[in-house]
Design a protein around this motif. Structure first.
Motif, PDB file in Angstrom:
ATOM      1  N   LEU A 288       0.820  -1.214   0.000  1.00 15.77           N
ATOM      2  CA  LEU A 288       0.000   0.000   0.000  1.00 15.77           C
ATOM      3  C   LEU A 288       0.856   1.267   0.000  1.00 15.77           C
ATOM      4  O   LEU A 288       0.752   2.093  -0.902  1.00 15.77           O
ATOM      5  CB  LEU A 288      -0.945  -0.006   1.209  1.00 15.77           C
ATOM      6  CG  LEU A 288      -1.994  -1.116   1.252  1.00 15.77           C
ATOM      7  CD1 LEU A 288      -2.837  -1.020   2.518  1.00 15.77           C
ATOM      8  CD2 LEU A 288      -2.884  -1.076   0.021  1.00 15.77           C
ATOM      9  N   ALA A 289       1.691   1.430   1.034  1.00 14.34           N
ATOM     10  CA  ALA A 289       2.476   2.659   1.153  1.00 14.34           C
ATOM     11  C   ALA A 289       3.503   2.790   0.040  1.00 14.34           C
ATOM     12  O   ALA A 289       3.657   3.874  -0.553  1.00 14.34           O
ATOM     13  CB  ALA A 289       3.164   2.701   2.517  1.00 14.34           C
TER      14      ALA A 289
ATOM     15  N   PRO B  55       3.559   1.451  -3.133  1.00 18.33           N
ATOM     16  CA  PRO B  55       2.954   1.859  -4.411  1.00 18.33           C
ATOM     17  C   PRO B  55       2.442   3.297  -4.410  1.00 18.33           C
ATOM     18  O   PRO B  55       2.567   3.998  -5.422  1.00 18.33           O
ATOM     19  CB  PRO B  55       1.806   0.855  -4.586  1.00 18.33           C
ATOM     20  CG  PRO B  55       2.228  -0.339  -3.828  1.00 18.33           C
ATOM     21  CD  PRO B  55       2.955   0.191  -2.632  1.00 18.33           C
ATOM     22  N   LEU B  56       1.865   3.760  -3.286  1.00 21.41           N
ATOM     23  CA  LEU B  56       1.407   5.147  -3.231  1.00 21.41           C
ATOM     24  C   LEU B  56       2.577   6.116  -3.360  1.00 21.41           C
ATOM     25  O   LEU B  56       2.477   7.153  -4.028  1.00 21.41           O
ATOM     26  CB  LEU B  56       0.656   5.398  -1.923  1.00 21.41           C
ATOM     27  CG  LEU B  56      -0.747   4.808  -1.814  1.00 21.41           C
ATOM     28  CD1 LEU B  56      -1.318   5.060  -0.428  1.00 21.41           C
ATOM     29  CD2 LEU B  56      -1.668   5.389  -2.872  1.00 21.41           C
TER      30      LEU B  56
ATOM     31  N   VAL C  17       3.602   6.010  -7.147  1.00 19.59           N
ATOM     32  CA  VAL C  17       2.643   6.659  -8.050  1.00 19.59           C
ATOM     33  C   VAL C  17       2.658   8.171  -7.883  1.00 19.59           C
ATOM     34  O   VAL C  17       2.658   8.921  -8.868  1.00 19.59           O
ATOM     35  CB  VAL C  17       1.230   6.087  -7.800  1.00 19.59           C
ATOM     36  CG1 VAL C  17       0.189   6.894  -8.552  1.00 19.59           C
ATOM     37  CG2 VAL C  17       1.162   4.628  -8.234  1.00 19.59           C
ATOM     38  N   SER C  18       2.679   8.646  -6.640  1.00 18.45           N
ATOM     39  CA  SER C  18       2.713  10.096  -6.419  1.00 18.45           C
ATOM     40  C   SER C  18       4.056  10.682  -6.820  1.00 18.45           C
ATOM     41  O   SER C  18       4.119  11.805  -7.348  1.00 18.45           O
ATOM     42  CB  SER C  18       2.401  10.409  -4.954  1.00 18.45           C
ATOM     43  OG  SER C  18       3.329   9.757  -4.088  1.00 18.45           O
TER      44      SER C  18
ATOM     45  N   TYR D 112      -5.614  12.810 -13.129  1.00 14.25           N
ATOM     46  CA  TYR D 112      -4.714  12.704 -11.973  1.00 14.25           C
ATOM     47  C   TYR D 112      -3.988  14.039 -11.803  1.00 14.25           C
ATOM     48  O   TYR D 112      -2.855  14.201 -12.222  1.00 14.25           O
ATOM     49  CB  TYR D 112      -3.722  11.559 -12.186  1.00 14.25           C
ATOM     50  CG  TYR D 112      -2.815  11.266 -10.996  1.00 14.25           C
ATOM     51  CD1 TYR D 112      -3.102  11.720  -9.714  1.00 14.25           C
ATOM     52  CD2 TYR D 112      -1.641  10.528 -11.163  1.00 14.25           C
ATOM     53  CE1 TYR D 112      -2.291  11.460  -8.656  1.00 14.25           C
ATOM     54  CE2 TYR D 112      -0.803  10.257 -10.097  1.00 14.25           C
ATOM     55  CZ  TYR D 112      -1.138  10.722  -8.848  1.00 14.25           C
ATOM     56  OH  TYR D 112      -0.315  10.466  -7.783  1.00 14.25           O
TER      57      TYR D 112
ATOM     58  N   TRP E 143      -3.082  16.454  -6.296  1.00 12.86           N
ATOM     59  CA  TRP E 143      -3.337  15.228  -5.547  1.00 12.86           C
ATOM     60  C   TRP E 143      -2.032  14.554  -5.147  1.00 12.86           C
ATOM     61  O   TRP E 143      -1.895  14.061  -4.031  1.00 12.86           O
ATOM     62  CB  TRP E 143      -4.195  14.276  -6.381  1.00 12.86           C
ATOM     63  CG  TRP E 143      -5.602  14.736  -6.594  1.00 12.86           C
ATOM     64  CD1 TRP E 143      -6.147  15.937  -6.228  1.00 12.86           C
ATOM     65  CD2 TRP E 143      -6.648  13.991  -7.222  1.00 12.86           C
ATOM     66  NE1 TRP E 143      -7.458  16.003  -6.609  1.00 12.86           N
ATOM     67  CE2 TRP E 143      -7.808  14.823  -7.216  1.00 12.86           C
ATOM     68  CE3 TRP E 143      -6.735  12.740  -7.803  1.00 12.86           C
ATOM     69  CZ2 TRP E 143      -9.010  14.402  -7.763  1.00 12.86           C
ATOM     70  CZ3 TRP E 143      -7.944  12.320  -8.338  1.00 12.86           C
ATOM     71  CH2 TRP E 143      -9.072  13.142  -8.321  1.00 12.86           C
ATOM     72  N   ALA E 144      -1.094  14.522  -6.101  1.00 16.05           N
ATOM     73  CA  ALA E 144       0.189  13.881  -5.819  1.00 16.05           C
ATOM     74  C   ALA E 144       0.940  14.627  -4.720  1.00 16.05           C
ATOM     75  O   ALA E 144       1.566  14.009  -3.852  1.00 16.05           O
ATOM     76  CB  ALA E 144       1.030  13.814  -7.084  1.00 16.05           C
TER      77      ALA E 144
ATOM     78  N   LEU F   3      -0.413  13.852  -1.345  1.00 23.00           N
ATOM     79  CA  LEU F   3      -0.252  12.452  -0.959  1.00 23.00           C
ATOM     80  C   LEU F   3       1.194  12.093  -0.646  1.00 23.00           C
ATOM     81  O   LEU F   3       1.458  11.312   0.278  1.00 23.00           O
ATOM     82  CB  LEU F   3      -0.784  11.561  -2.089  1.00 23.00           C
ATOM     83  CG  LEU F   3      -0.736  10.047  -1.880  1.00 23.00           C
ATOM     84  CD1 LEU F   3      -1.642   9.647  -0.718  1.00 23.00           C
ATOM     85  CD2 LEU F   3      -1.147   9.328  -3.157  1.00 23.00           C
ATOM     86  N   HIS F   4       2.139  12.668  -1.383  1.00 22.29           N
ATOM     87  CA  HIS F   4       3.522  12.210  -1.327  1.00 22.29           C
ATOM     88  C   HIS F   4       4.146  12.456   0.048  1.00 22.29           C
ATOM     89  O   HIS F   4       4.780  11.550   0.611  1.00 22.29           O
ATOM     90  CB  HIS F   4       4.335  12.920  -2.417  1.00 22.29           C
ATOM     91  CG  HIS F   4       5.604  12.221  -2.768  1.00 22.29           C
ATOM     92  ND1 HIS F   4       5.648  10.960  -3.301  1.00 22.29           N
ATOM     93  CD2 HIS F   4       6.908  12.613  -2.663  1.00 22.29           C
ATOM     94  CE1 HIS F   4       6.887  10.600  -3.524  1.00 22.29           C
ATOM     95  NE2 HIS F   4       7.682  11.575  -3.123  1.00 22.29           N
TER      96      HIS F   4
ATOM     97  N   VAL G  84       2.790  10.200   2.927  1.00 22.14           N
ATOM     98  CA  VAL G  84       3.297   8.834   2.787  1.00 22.14           C
ATOM     99  C   VAL G  84       4.714   8.740   3.350  1.00 22.14           C
ATOM    100  O   VAL G  84       5.072   7.758   4.013  1.00 22.14           O
ATOM    101  CB  VAL G  84       3.257   8.385   1.317  1.00 22.14           C
ATOM    102  CG1 VAL G  84       3.986   7.062   1.125  1.00 22.14           C
ATOM    103  CG2 VAL G  84       1.814   8.233   0.848  1.00 22.14           C
TER     104      VAL G  84
END
Length: 373
Positions: free
Chosen positions: A253-254, A256-257, A260-261, A280, A284-285, A288-289, A292
């Protein structure tokens, strides 16, 4: 008529029924409208007070206190002390509450039904192979520099150098961002190898939940940790359910996030893909980044703390020396894993000191052009 010394303008009397002031023939002119009053002679009083040395001394402005971010060091220490006392109070309350719950008969029945782990599927491997030890060390090594450079990029205002790809001189990023992305690539490559070997060797059953019992067992393990009556475990054979959920979350989960970000924020992402960018957004990135990264930091702190507190020699033998047994007391006093762990810390320290522009610039020039300030 304007007043003159011989014919002054006279006003109202000073007393009822008296004559206008000033008296006639006094020769004292009175100021008219718009005319300044006559200056008065200074008093003939002897001077008794003189300005002291402080009146003429040059006073320097007090120096601005040094700040770390918005606060001074004293303010930081005071804040940390207050937060530390508050955290200790909350921890004490949590321990007492967990002990109270587990001392009740329903709590005892819950522990008997869900001891903190469940049986793995048939055919699950026993033990930790050497390739997992190497992957674990490389993951720790790369994460150290990913977190360092990520924080540097976030705080840096005047980069020491800039990097540009040879095929695109218009694209320019800071040397810290280039190093961050280069380490990202190595970290992703190590992660891909880890996941492939994880499923090829059956080790995935140790960190991927295979039963719904994982959730009540994870709650049981959490209560035992909080009560300081920690669950008996042997990671060589099976992780407890809270560990399993944590390792699953960090791996599937963490990570891949973060990837992706991070790709969305990097130069690899196509800038002209309007539909893709609309689906996208870069905002958002960004949102999120960084959280994480904070999750990774929190996981590392808790993970290292529990490794050292729940049997350091045994756990380090599992994680760094691939040495263990079905007997949880075996290798409990073997220092092999500790020595390898100490050597890995030394490698990290050397890498930390070496990660500076004098070393990074020649390496970065192998892959592009570097311009220093």
């Amino acid at each position: 008529m304007a007043s003159t010394p011989d014919n002054p303008r006279r006003g109202l009397p000073r007393v009822p029924g008296g004559e206008p002031w000033p008296p006639a023939g006094s020769g004292v002119p009175e100021a008219g409208a718009g005319e300044p009053a006559a200056p008065r002679a200074p008093l003939s009083v002897p001077r008794t007070v003189w300005p002291g040395a402080a009146a003429s001394a040059v006073r320097e402005r007090p120096a601005e206190p040094r700040r770390i971010g918005p606060y001074t060091p004293v303010q930081w220490l005071a804040s940390i002390a207050v937060l530390g006392v508050f955290a200790l109070a909350l921890a004490g309350i949590a321990v007492l509450l967990a002990r109270f719950v587990l001392a009740l008969e329903p709590g005892q029945q819950f522990l008997a039904a869900f001891p903190g782990e469940y049986r793995l599927p048939e055919g699950a491997p026993v033990g930790i192979p050497a390739w997992l030890n190497w992957s674990h060390f490389l993951n720790s090594f790369f994460l150290l520099f990913i977190i360092r450079t990520g924080w540097q990029v976030r705080r840096e205002k005047r980069p020491a150098a800039f990097w540009s790809p040879r095929g695109n001189k218009k694209r320019r990023i800071s040397l810290a961002l280039w190093f961050h992305q280069a380490i990202d690539i190595l970290w992703i490559a190590n992660g891909v190898v880890f996941v492939v070997l994880l499923f090829a060797t059956g080790q995935w059953m140790r960190i991927v939940p295979t039963s719904w019992e994982v959730f009540p067992n994870a709650l049981s393990a959490a209560l035992q940790y909080v009560s300081l009556d920690w669950p008996t475990e042997n990671g060589w054979v099976n992780y407890n359910s809270l560990q399993q959920l944590s390792y699953f979350a960090i791996t599937f989960l963490a990570a891949p996030l973060a990837i992706v970000s991070g790709v969305r924020l990097s130069g690899v992402w196509p800038k002209d893909a309007e539909k893709l960018n609309r689906w996208y957004p870069i905002e958002w990135a960004r949102r999120l980044h960084f959280p994480v990264m904070l999750f990774f930091v929190a996981f590392i702190v808790v993970h290292v703390g529990l490794v050292l507190a729940t049997g350091a020699l045994r756990n380090l033998n599992h994680m760094y020396a691939a040495r263990g047994s079905v007997d949880p007391e075996a290798y409990a006093s073997d220092p092999t894993g500790l020595l390898i762990f100490a050597a890995s810390l030394l490698v990290m320290a050397v890498g930390w000191v070496a990660a500076r522009p004098a070393v990074l610039v020649p390496i970065a020039r192998l892959f592009g052009d570097v311009k220093q300030r």
